[in-house]
Design a protein around this motif. Sequence first.
Motif, PDB file in Angstrom:
ATOM      1  N   ILE A 199       0.752  -1.240  -0.201  1.00  0.00           N
ATOM      2  CA  ILE A 199      -0.013   0.105  -0.071  1.00  0.00           C
ATOM      3  C   ILE A 199       0.865   1.036  -0.035  1.00  0.00           C
ATOM      4  CG2 ILE A 199      -1.582   1.288   1.371  1.00  0.00           C
ATOM      5  CD1 ILE A 199      -2.792  -1.452   2.402  1.00  0.00           C
ATOM      6  N   LEU A 200       0.624   2.109  -0.743  1.00  0.00           N
ATOM      7  CA  LEU A 200       1.210   3.318  -1.042  1.00  0.00           C
ATOM      8  C   LEU A 200       0.464   4.395  -0.907  1.00  0.00           C
ATOM      9  CD1 LEU A 200       3.867   5.163  -1.540  1.00  0.00           C
ATOM     10  CD2 LEU A 200       3.901   4.669  -3.913  1.00  0.00           C
ATOM     11  N   VAL A 201       0.472   5.547   0.015  1.00  0.00           N
ATOM     12  CA  VAL A 201      -0.307   6.546  -0.058  1.00  0.00           C
ATOM     13  C   VAL A 201       0.707   7.696  -0.351  1.00  0.00           C
ATOM     14  CG1 VAL A 201      -2.021   8.028   1.062  1.00  0.00           C
ATOM     15  CG2 VAL A 201      -2.165   5.645   1.467  1.00  0.00           C
ATOM     16  N   ASN A 202       0.356   8.490  -1.432  1.00  0.00           N
ATOM     17  CA  ASN A 202       1.533   9.674  -1.571  1.00  0.00           C
ATOM     18  C   ASN A 202       0.868  10.941  -1.257  1.00  0.00           C
ATOM     19  OD1 ASN A 202       3.641   8.572  -3.130  1.00  0.00           O
ATOM     20  ND2 ASN A 202       2.315   7.916  -4.475  1.00  0.00           N
ATOM     21  N   SER A 203       0.715  11.392   0.263  1.00  0.00           N
ATOM     22  CA  SER A 203       0.117  12.610   0.626  1.00  0.00           C
ATOM     23  C   SER A 203       0.981  13.740   0.740  1.00  0.00           C
ATOM     24  CB  SER A 203      -0.339  12.074   1.994  1.00  0.00           C
ATOM     25  OG  SER A 203      -1.104  12.982   2.603  1.00  0.00           O
ATOM     26  N   ALA A 204       2.435  13.548   0.818  1.00  0.00           N
ATOM     27  CA  ALA A 204       3.313  14.551   0.819  1.00  0.00           C
ATOM     28  C   ALA A 204       2.970  15.703  -0.317  1.00  0.00           C
ATOM     29  CB  ALA A 204       4.739  14.369   0.672  1.00  0.00           C
ATOM     30  N   GLY A 205       2.955  16.757   0.019  1.00  0.00           N
ATOM     31  CA  GLY A 205       2.537  17.930  -0.879  1.00  0.00           C
ATOM     32  C   GLY A 205       2.658  19.280  -0.280  1.00  0.00           C
TER      33      GLY A 205
ATOM     34  N   GLY B 215      -1.620  -4.669  -4.945  1.00  0.00           N
ATOM     35  CA  GLY B 215      -1.074  -3.662  -4.503  1.00  0.00           C
ATOM     36  C   GLY B 215      -2.142  -2.459  -4.650  1.00  0.00           C
ATOM     37  N   ARG B 216      -2.059  -1.424  -3.806  1.00  0.00           N
ATOM     38  CA  ARG B 216      -2.660  -0.306  -4.108  1.00  0.00           C
ATOM     39  C   ARG B 216      -2.071   0.927  -3.740  1.00  0.00           C
ATOM     40  NH1 ARG B 216      -5.413  -4.040  -5.284  1.00  0.00           N
ATOM     41  NH2 ARG B 216      -7.590  -4.420  -4.475  1.00  0.00           N
ATOM     42  N   ILE B 217      -2.052   1.774  -4.780  1.00  0.00           N
ATOM     43  CA  ILE B 217      -1.720   3.273  -4.638  1.00  0.00           C
ATOM     44  C   ILE B 217      -2.723   4.148  -4.846  1.00  0.00           C
ATOM     45  CG2 ILE B 217      -0.175   4.888  -5.989  1.00  0.00           C
ATOM     46  CD1 ILE B 217       1.223   2.383  -6.926  1.00  0.00           C
ATOM     47  N   VAL B 218      -2.626   5.322  -3.815  1.00  0.00           N
ATOM     48  CA  VAL B 218      -3.546   6.298  -3.803  1.00  0.00           C
ATOM     49  C   VAL B 218      -2.575   7.729  -3.869  1.00  0.00           C
ATOM     50  CG1 VAL B 218      -5.492   7.381  -2.503  1.00  0.00           C
ATOM     51  CG2 VAL B 218      -5.343   4.935  -2.534  1.00  0.00           C
ATOM     52  N   ASN B 219      -2.979   8.341  -4.824  1.00  0.00           N
ATOM     53  CA  ASN B 219      -2.279   9.801  -4.751  1.00  0.00           C
ATOM     54  C   ASN B 219      -3.218  10.866  -4.658  1.00  0.00           C
ATOM     55  OD1 ASN B 219      -0.151   8.425  -5.944  1.00  0.00           O
ATOM     56  ND2 ASN B 219      -1.090   8.293  -7.864  1.00  0.00           N
TER      57      ASN B 219
END
Length: 227
Positions: A64-70, A114-118
């Motif tokens: 699982i990848l959550v791309n929350s940095a911003g 896998g799960r990627i959430v951007n």
Amino acid sequence: MNMTRRALVTGGISGIGAATAARLRSDGIEVITADISADADVQVDVSDPESVAALRERVGAVNILVNSAGIVGPSTALVDTDLAAWRRTFAVNADGTFLMCRAFAPAMCDDGWGRIVNLASIAAKDGNPCQSSYSASKAAVIALTKSLGKELATTGVLVNAVAPAAVASPMNSDTDPAILERSRSLTPMARIGRPEEIAELICWLTSPAVSFSTGAVYDASGGRASY
């Protein structure tokens, strides 16, 4: 589903990232927070390819990848926007999402799940005035999500994006209050979102319950989204 889920959340010590990490942990999922801050489980500058490569080496595979940095970037008219500030906003929001997906998606594909959430933004669809760099960089995140979702559609790895309206989070602490008020006024629910509300949607998208959606953008905008 009998499998061990292991999640990596960038921007994981505050705002939406922290709420997502807490929500995933409440489901018994192992969560690693990655952030530029030393308070995270691991430090990373998502805009730096070497830093992301070092993170991948240290953390290993996740599913699982959550791309929350911003970052919000400059709140200025486009004609007054500094080029370095424009590029920095893209480096974190767009390049960071690209670099993280490139580093962690291959092992997910090898495992077949896998799960990627951007994290995108309603600004990516509407275009916030005086936030051209933020709006454009988050639009890039949406296009990246759609493209990668199609690329990985038969691998068992799903890639989706969440597009919130303005959320009460540290990322918005320096945002021009007039811009935040404009967002609130455009929201039919007439309020700013809460990090934990966005985290619920993100966590659903990381779950086995979602199996036939990829390359999609899910709004969390209090009714503001019109398409």
